[in-house]
Motif scaffolding. Sequence first.
Motif, short mmCIF file in Angstrom:
data_model
loop_
_atom_site.label_atom_id
_atom_site.label_comp_id
_atom_site.label_asym_id
_atom_site.label_seq_id
_atom_site.Cartn_x
_atom_site.Cartn_y
_atom_site.Cartn_z
N THR A 9 77.15 -6.76 105.30
CA THR A 9 77.82 -6.55 106.57
C THR A 9 76.96 -5.73 107.35
N ASN A 10 76.58 -4.58 106.98
CA ASN A 10 75.72 -3.72 107.81
C ASN A 10 74.67 -3.21 106.71
N PRO A 11 73.60 -3.95 106.71
CA PRO A 11 72.45 -3.63 105.80
C PRO A 11 71.56 -2.42 106.43
N LYS A 12 71.73 -1.95 107.60
CA LYS A 12 70.72 -0.99 108.07
C LYS A 12 71.64 0.26 108.04
N SER A 13 72.86 0.16 107.43
CA SER A 13 73.52 1.77 107.63
C SER A 13 73.11 2.65 106.59
N PRO A 14 73.43 3.77 106.41
CA PRO A 14 73.10 4.60 105.59
C PRO A 14 73.57 4.39 104.24
N ILE A 15 74.72 4.11 103.98
CA ILE A 15 75.41 3.87 103.04
C ILE A 15 74.62 2.47 102.24
N ALA A 16 74.14 1.37 102.97
CA ALA A 16 73.33 0.52 102.41
C ALA A 16 72.25 0.97 101.91
N GLU A 17 71.63 1.95 102.60
CA GLU A 17 70.27 2.45 102.16
C GLU A 17 70.42 3.35 100.78
N ALA A 18 71.75 3.74 100.57
CA ALA A 18 71.81 4.61 99.60
C ALA A 18 72.06 3.86 98.23
N TYR A 19 72.55 2.54 98.38
CA TYR A 19 72.43 1.48 97.40
C TYR A 19 71.21 1.20 97.13
N ARG A 20 70.29 0.91 98.16
CA ARG A 20 68.79 0.56 97.91
C ARG A 20 68.30 1.76 96.94
N THR A 21 68.66 3.08 97.35
CA THR A 21 68.06 4.08 96.52
C THR A 21 68.47 4.13 95.08
N LEU A 22 69.85 3.79 95.08
CA LEU A 22 70.14 3.63 93.73
C LEU A 22 69.44 2.35 92.67
N ARG A 23 69.27 1.25 93.56
CA ARG A 23 68.49 0.28 92.80
C ARG A 23 66.93 0.71 92.56
N THR A 24 66.44 1.43 93.34
CA THR A 24 65.16 2.12 92.85
C THR A 24 65.12 3.01 91.92
N ASN A 25 66.08 3.85 91.93
CA ASN A 25 66.37 4.78 90.92
C ASN A 25 66.38 4.21 89.71
N ILE A 26 67.35 2.92 89.40
CA ILE A 26 67.36 2.28 87.99
C ILE A 26 66.05 1.62 87.91
N GLN A 27 65.37 1.11 88.73
CA GLN A 27 64.11 0.69 88.44
C GLN A 27 63.04 1.50 87.61
N PHE A 28 63.02 2.62 88.48
CA PHE A 28 61.91 3.63 87.84
C PHE A 28 62.49 4.35 86.79
N SER A 29 63.82 4.30 86.43
CA SER A 29 64.28 5.16 85.10
C SER A 29 63.69 4.60 83.95
N ASN A 30 63.37 3.42 83.92
CA ASN A 30 62.95 2.81 82.73
C ASN A 30 61.56 1.84 82.98
N VAL A 31 60.52 2.40 83.21
CA VAL A 31 59.31 1.48 83.52
C VAL A 31 58.47 0.86 82.32
N ASP A 32 59.03 1.46 80.88
CA ASP A 32 58.24 1.26 80.04
C ASP A 32 59.09 0.06 79.04
N GLU A 33 60.24 0.11 79.32
CA GLU A 33 61.36 -0.97 78.60
C GLU A 33 61.72 -1.90 79.57
N ASP A 34 62.30 -3.11 78.87
CA ASP A 34 63.13 -4.13 79.82
C ASP A 34 64.48 -3.36 79.85
N LEU A 35 64.64 -3.26 81.19
CA LEU A 35 66.08 -3.09 81.70
C LEU A 35 66.77 -4.07 82.48
N LYS A 36 67.40 -5.19 81.85
CA LYS A 36 67.77 -6.35 82.56
C LYS A 36 69.33 -6.20 82.79
#
Length: 238
Positions: A9-36
């Motif tokens: 509903t508001n993808p440019k909001s700071p809160i939406a950006e916080a969720y994208r940051t969470l996504r990125t943190n999860i992706q980089f938390s496990n670069v050597d193993e499969d995290l699905k």
Amino acid sequence: MSSELITITNPKSPIAEAYRTLRTNIQFSNVDEDLKVICVTSSGPSEGKTTTSCNLAETFAQAGKRVLLIDGDLRKPRVHKVFKISGTRGLTNLLAGQLSLEEVTSYVGSDLTVIPCGPIPPNPSELIASKRMKELVANLRQQYDVVIIDAPPVGVVTDSAIFSTIVDGTLLVVASGKTEIDGAKRAKQLLENVNARILGVVMTMIPVTKKGYYGYQYYSYEEETQPARKKRGVFSKA
């Protein structure tokens, strides 16, 4: 579409950006193993796990991933309400062998696939601990890039601890000003007791102040009888 889905509903909001940051943190938390396969739980009710699950799943879908969101709260399911889809068919039908995967899935948002809870069963823990549930997760792991399971509060029922034994990692949601320190510690201990891999903590309900936090509309885990919503915030630490 519920206002809780701020990433839509508001993808440019700071809160939406916080969720994208969470996504990125999860992706980089496990670069050597499969995290699905990721389980999202909280220490108690009304702390933001469903809002976090839905928005996190949507951000993965917006990144072009094949994402499946499962409502694993077989006691008080809310995912179907957030996306405003039917919840009459879902995971419990699938586990009971009554319907096929295609018959219980819905497509929302950025091509996000959702499996609602379905009819509430009399034996949630037994269904989650079943061989069929493990086989289902193993099968879905092959079909999707990311599978997110919205699970009940780990400090209330055992379901999330069971889920945590069959997923790759678990996110723990705590609410600022609501989750008691002892409650958060107990939730962490309950997950550690089953050797769960805790990916991190997501803090919700951070009050809106002039210090830089941002608010968003929140929700209740209890039945829809809560008073007017308050502005809340989100902070990720994965």
